[in-house]
Design a protein around this motif. Structure first.
Motif, short mmCIF file in Angstrom:
data_model
loop_
_atom_site.label_atom_id
_atom_site.label_comp_id
_atom_site.label_asym_id
_atom_site.label_seq_id
_atom_site.Cartn_x
_atom_site.Cartn_y
_atom_site.Cartn_z
N LEU A 65 -16.39 67.26 -36.18
CA LEU A 65 -15.82 68.15 -37.19
C LEU A 65 -16.93 68.94 -37.88
CD1 LEU A 65 -13.25 65.68 -38.79
CD2 LEU A 65 -12.67 67.89 -37.77
N ASN A 66 -16.58 70.08 -38.42
CA ASN A 66 -17.56 70.86 -39.18
C ASN A 66 -17.94 70.08 -40.44
OD1 ASN A 66 -17.50 72.91 -37.36
ND2 ASN A 66 -16.16 74.23 -38.60
N GLY A 67 -19.24 70.02 -40.68
CA GLY A 67 -19.70 69.26 -41.84
C GLY A 67 -20.31 67.93 -41.44
N VAL A 68 -20.25 67.61 -40.16
CA VAL A 68 -20.96 66.42 -39.68
C VAL A 68 -22.24 66.90 -38.99
CG1 VAL A 68 -20.89 64.31 -38.30
CG2 VAL A 68 -18.76 65.24 -39.26
N ASN B 142 -9.72 68.38 -42.24
CA ASN B 142 -8.54 69.17 -42.57
C ASN B 142 -8.14 70.05 -41.38
OD1 ASN B 142 -10.30 71.33 -42.55
ND2 ASN B 142 -10.42 71.49 -44.78
N GLU B 143 -7.12 70.86 -41.59
CA GLU B 143 -6.59 71.65 -40.47
C GLU B 143 -7.57 72.73 -40.00
OE1 GLU B 143 -5.88 73.53 -44.19
OE2 GLU B 143 -5.40 71.50 -43.57
N LYS B 144 -8.56 73.07 -40.85
CA LYS B 144 -9.54 74.07 -40.45
C LYS B 144 -10.73 73.47 -39.72
CE LYS B 144 -8.65 77.79 -43.66
NZ LYS B 144 -8.87 78.16 -45.06
N GLY B 145 -10.67 72.16 -39.55
CA GLY B 145 -11.75 71.53 -38.81
C GLY B 145 -12.93 71.11 -39.64
N TRP B 146 -12.75 71.05 -40.97
CA TRP B 146 -13.85 70.63 -41.86
C TRP B 146 -13.63 69.21 -42.36
CZ3 TRP B 146 -18.47 72.83 -42.97
CH2 TRP B 146 -18.64 74.16 -42.57
N VAL B 147 -14.73 68.52 -42.58
CA VAL B 147 -14.70 67.15 -43.09
C VAL B 147 -14.08 67.11 -44.49
CG1 VAL B 147 -16.18 65.31 -43.99
CG2 VAL B 147 -16.75 66.43 -41.83
N THR B 148 -13.24 66.11 -44.75
CA THR B 148 -12.76 65.88 -46.11
C THR B 148 -13.08 64.46 -46.58
OG1 THR B 148 -10.60 65.21 -45.28
CG2 THR B 148 -10.84 67.52 -45.92
N GLY B 149 -13.38 63.59 -45.64
CA GLY B 149 -13.68 62.23 -46.07
C GLY B 149 -14.13 61.34 -44.94
N ASN C 184 -14.31 60.33 -50.38
CA ASN C 184 -14.07 61.77 -50.26
C ASN C 184 -15.39 62.51 -50.14
OD1 ASN C 184 -11.31 61.47 -50.42
ND2 ASN C 184 -11.33 61.57 -52.65
N LEU C 185 -15.48 63.32 -49.11
CA LEU C 185 -16.76 63.96 -48.81
C LEU C 185 -16.54 65.35 -48.26
CD1 LEU C 185 -18.38 61.04 -46.78
CD2 LEU C 185 -19.06 61.76 -49.07
N ASP C 186 -17.55 66.22 -48.36
CA ASP C 186 -17.47 67.44 -47.57
C ASP C 186 -18.58 67.55 -46.54
OD1 ASP C 186 -17.67 69.25 -50.68
OD2 ASP C 186 -19.19 68.04 -49.70
N ALA C 187 -19.46 66.58 -46.51
CA ALA C 187 -20.43 66.56 -45.41
C ALA C 187 -20.90 65.14 -45.14
CB ALA C 187 -21.63 67.44 -45.72
N ILE C 188 -21.19 64.89 -43.88
CA ILE C 188 -21.67 63.58 -43.45
C ILE C 188 -22.90 63.83 -42.58
CG2 ILE C 188 -21.13 61.58 -41.99
CD1 ILE C 188 -18.15 62.17 -42.79
#
Ligand SMILES: Cc1cc2nc3c(=O)[nH]c(=O)nc-3n(C[C@H](O)[C@H](O)[C@H](O)COP(=O)(O)OP(=O)(O)OC[C@H]3O[C@@H](n4cnc5c(N)ncnc54)[C@H](O)[C@@H]3O)c2cc1C
Ligand SMILES: Cc1cc2nc3c(=O)[nH]c(=O)nc-3n(C[C@H](O)[C@H](O)[C@H](O)COP(=O)(O)OP(=O)(O)OC[C@H]3O[C@@H](n4cnc5c(N)ncnc54)[C@H](O)[C@@H]3O)c2cc1C
Ligand code: SF4
Ligand code: SF4
Ligand code: FES
Lengths: 475, 282
Positions: A260-263, A358-365, A395-399
């Motif tokens: 996912l985006n954000g990893v 989420n549906e846009k392919g970004w990390v949420t958690g 809850n996160l937006d990046a890993i």
């Protein structure tokens, strides 16, 4: 109020371990300047006096390159800092770097006898002081150079192993070319370890020195692609190739949602920030995202560097998620402490299970599971075991994944006849000689040992240089 | 080294399309079809991948062809004949797997025609019948037609606006070919991700093996960072070292397209700064 103790042993006034001046934690958590400021003359004088000049200095046994520690500290105590620098440089070409990043508490300082009753002598800090002093006050001196031998050595990779090897071989009269895949030399020192821990100007200085004494750098050359190792020898006439290409292949966790985006791998995150200077975007073209809630998975130096970088990029919450407990974290103690002071939050005994997006392919958690420590494993550390039904979500937006690296297979795949172990690292007949299964090819540093330390890689480079020199004499 | 010895402007209007012939003898000598280079234009610049679209081993030069879509390609486009590209690394990636399959259809969309060119050449040299489908928005921006005619047994052209060749997409032409009963042994596709996805959708029911050359975001291009990762057949692969070509039917294109959008905001900002004419002079 504690009761006053009745009997107090009369104490000889002792000098305590001198504190390292550092930037205020709140301030530095928002800038990329070096965290520690280095000893002043006074601090270093005091600290040098703490060394009792042992007859049998155990500290030396703890240093992988056997620096004559009491000798250099004695010079410091005498005020002869440039003399101290000379002593160090006999064994260590990169003291300004090692003084900053060596895990001293597990090496030289661990064995220091003063450490038995009090805190050990701050050997690393003194080493750094000496090196920094020399950089300002010393003059460039051409080292003693042997006459040219006409022999050519190609070194693959410009990390500490490659640099150290080059430094010795050039002095012994051989022609040395370093081939580096990236556009900047230095290996992990430039792309991995951040500015706030190791200013790039210091690495630049060491590289300049090598250039001045005649080492040729060929940047942007990926060996295995533009030339194979065999071609370097057969086509370009190198008599020896030293493989110092590091362990730069990032491992991922193999859990759902990892793409996912954000990893990010820590390598990507740190390379963007350090090598490409993305923290200065848009002054520099390479972008990096300034995330608000960031978790770094892992407990090593790489994890600490990544989480502190995220903090400096503006994170409100920067977490370390580690599956064992604080005590088992392999990072340098000082860095863990620094990270804590800067506001990093530690979620211990926790392992990631699944990345949520989420549906846009970004990390949420990140869904995690709690662990407990069971029986000791092969490494002697207690094995973490998941606790059933203890899952929870952060809850996160990046890993950022910092769970280790493997050998990059590019060189090995294109060098037939080179023996590898089951993890893909290059096999040498012993870690001193650095000889591989192929004639004329030597290897050292992380590509042999797996991810280790700067000083070990440097030590391997110097050891290899010795055996390469011997080998060249037989040609 | 890295000197631009020839510059050609294929299309002037934004986004412009330009081609350089660059002095890089070592790269020219080792390059094989399907491989790319990573370059960096200025000290502050970003590293970007571009495919080698042609080369001249004797002269020791390689060609790169690019569309000015963002800050880096715009900065690059400002260089002139005689200038040097600061950093140029290659050849990178695995070469295309070339053998005699029979009939190979090479599909290039937009500037994707340029990277498909050396692959068509290699398949032709290996004794295949090469049919190329070239797609463009409009006739004026069609590139490499002549070169593709030279290396193909047959060239078919499609334009979105019908100004040249078939009015439609490359997939329309491909579909028509398959439905006409033509025996196709392999399809190679390079172009925008959405086009490659659609090509794979067309070939999949017919079980026509399809190579897609993926153009993910890259950083180092040496397998060190994982920025370029994609899911292929359920497994994570690094495009720069495991690719850039993969079995198109196994590629998770939706994930790839999402990953390509990661830096939209930053790219927009960088482009705006660049358009104010401050880039390229640093
Ligand atoms: C983020 C991070 C923090 C660290 N912190 C510490 C610390 O605090 N203290 C400490 O002691 N150690 C630390 N380490 C570990 C230490 O940096 C490494 O052990 C050390 O750098 C290994 O040196 P090396 O010369 O073997 O390889 P590297 O430093 O990895 O250098 C290898 C070089 O080879 C190049 N290369 C790879 N493949 C090719 C090819 N095919 N052709 C040409 N060139 C190639 C690479 O680009 C790279 O420049 C850290 C590591 C990381 C990643
Ligand atoms: C292996 C490989 C080979 C490539 N070969 C070529 C080539 O021969 N010619 C060529 O023009 N381009 C090629 N690309 C794409 C090229 O790398 C991008 O166009 C370039 O990175 C854009 O950089 P920029 O800074 O100018 O634009 P950016 O500001 O980075 O991007 C501007 C716009 O382009 C899109 N974009 C960004 N990166 C890519 C990408 N990798 N692919 C497609 N769109 C992207 C963005 O989503 C955005 O809309 C290749 C990519 C890969 C991975
Ligand atoms: S090089 Fe490292 S281990 Fe050796 S003395 Fe210096 S800090 Fe200690
Ligand atoms: S062990 Fe400690 S006190 Fe003894 S010489 Fe080494 S640094 Fe000095
Ligand atoms: S671009 Fe970094 S691993 Fe592929």
């Amino acid at each position: 109020m504690a009761e006053e103790k009745k009997e107090k042993k009369p104490k000889i006034p002792k000098i305590p371990r001198q504190p390292m001046p550092e930037q205020d934690p709140h301030e530095r958590a928002r800038n990329f300047n070096e965290v520690t400021c280095g000893f002043t003359g006074e601090l270093s004088d005091n600290e040098a006096l703490r060394c009792i000049q042992c007859k049998k200095p155990l500290c030396i046994d703890g240093c992988p390159v056997s620096i004559n520690i009491p000798a250099f500290i004695k010079k410091v105590a005498e005020g002869d800092i440039l003399g101290a620098a000379k002593v160090i440089k006999e064994s260590n070409l990169l003291p300004a770097i090692c003084g900053r990043v060596c895990p001293q508490e597990d090496q030289c300082e661990m064995l220091c006898v003063v450490g038995k009753k009090d805190k050990p002598v701050a050997i690393g800090r003194l080493e750094r002081y000496v090196a920094d002093y020399e950089a300002v006050h010393g003059k460039f001196e051409m080292p003693e150079m042997s006459p040219k031998t006409g022999k050519k050595v190609a070194i693959v990779g410009s990390g500490p192993a490659g640099l150290a090897c080059a430094g010795d071989l050039i002095k012994w009269g051989h022609t040395v070319t370093i081939f580096e895949a990236l556009h900047k030399a230095g290996g992990v020192l430039v792309y991995g370890i951040p500015e706030f821990r190791l200013p790039k100007a210091i690495v630049e200085r060491e590289l300049d020195y090598l250039k001045k004494i005649g080492v040729e750098f060929r940047l942007d050359h990926v060996i295995g692609r533009i030339r194979t190792v065999d071609e370097l020898m057969q086509k370009d006439g190198y008599n020896v190739v030293f493989l110092a290409n590091g362990a730069g292949l990032p491992q991922f966790m193999n859990i759902p949602g990892e793409n996912l985006n954000g990893v990010y791998s820590a390598n990507e995150f740190l390379t963007r920030s350090n090598l490409m200077k993305a923290y200065k975007f848009p002054e520099y073209d390479t972008p990096i995202k300034r995330f608000k809630n960031v978790a770094v998975i892992g407990g090593g130096n790489t994890a600490m560097d990544a989480v502190r970088t995220a903090l400096r990029l503006g994170a409100d919450n920067a977490y370390i998620i580690y599956r064992r407990s604080m005590a088992e974290m392999p990072a340098r103690k000082e860095e863990i402490e620094h990270a804590g002071h800067e506001g990093v939050k530690f979620i211990m005994l926790t392992a990631p299970v699944r990345v949520i997006g989420n549906e846009k392919g970004w990390v949420t958690g990140l869904e995690c599971i709690k662990m407990q420590l069971g029986e000791p494993d092969d490494s002697g550390r207690r094995r973490p075991v998941p606790i059933k039904e203890s899952e929870f979500v952060v809850n996160l937006d990046a890993i950022i994944v910092a769970i280790g690296t493997n050998a990059n297979p590019l060189v090995a795949q294109t060098t037939p006849g080179l023996d590898l172990n089951k993890w893909g690292y290059i096999v040498v007949d012993d870690e001193k000689t650095c000889r591989t299964s192929k004639k004329g090819i030597f290897a050292g540093g992380d590509i042999v040992t797996g991810a280790a330390t700067v000083i070990l890689a440097m030590g391997a480079g110097r050891s290899a240089a010795k055996y390469i020199d011997e080998y060249l004499k037989t040609l | 080294m890295n000197e631009i010895v020839e510059k050609k402007v294929w299309w002037q209007d934004a986004p412009a399309i330009k081609e350089f012939e660059v002095k890089a003898p070592w790269i020219a000598e080792k390059h094989q079809a399907g491989q790319f280079v990573v370059l960096k234009v200025s000290e502050n610049g970003e590293r970007i991948p571009l495919t080698v679209s042609d080369k001249d081993v004797k002269k020791g030069t390689i060609n790169i062809l690019f569309q000015e879509v963002g800050a880096t390609t715009m900065t690059l486009g400002r260089l002139s004949k005689g200038d040097k590209i600061l950093d140029l690394t290659g050849p990178l990636g695995k070469p295309t797997h070339i053998e005699k399959f029979g009939t190979v259809v090479c599909i290039g969309g937009g500037i994707g025609v340029a990277p498909v060119h050396p692959i068509a050449q290699a398949f032709k040299a290996a004794g295949n019948k090469v049919i190329s489908i070239l797609g463009a928005r409009t006739k004026g921006i069609l590139i490499y037609e002549e070169r593709m005619r030279k290396t193909s047994d047959e060239v078919r052209i499609t334009t979105d606006d019908g100004s040249y060749g078939r009015h439609g997409f490359v997939t329309d032409e491909l579909k028509a070919m398959i439905e006409s009963g033509m025996k196709i042994d392999l399809v190679v596709t390079i172009g925008p991700a959405i086009m490659m996805k659609m090509v794979c959708k067309v070939t999949e029911p017919y079980k026509i093996h399809t190579y897609a050359s993926l153009n993910t975001i890259m950083l180092d291009g040496t397998g060190m960072c994982g920025a370029c990762r994609v899911t292929v057949g359920g497994k994570t692969k690094f495009v720069c070292v495991d690719g850039p070509e993969f079995d198109g039917h196994q590629v998770n294109f939706d994930e790839m397209m999402a990953r390509l959008r990661q830096y939209l905001d930053e790219e927009k900002l960088a482009r705006e700064i660049c358009q104010k004419n401050t880039c390229g002079v640093r």
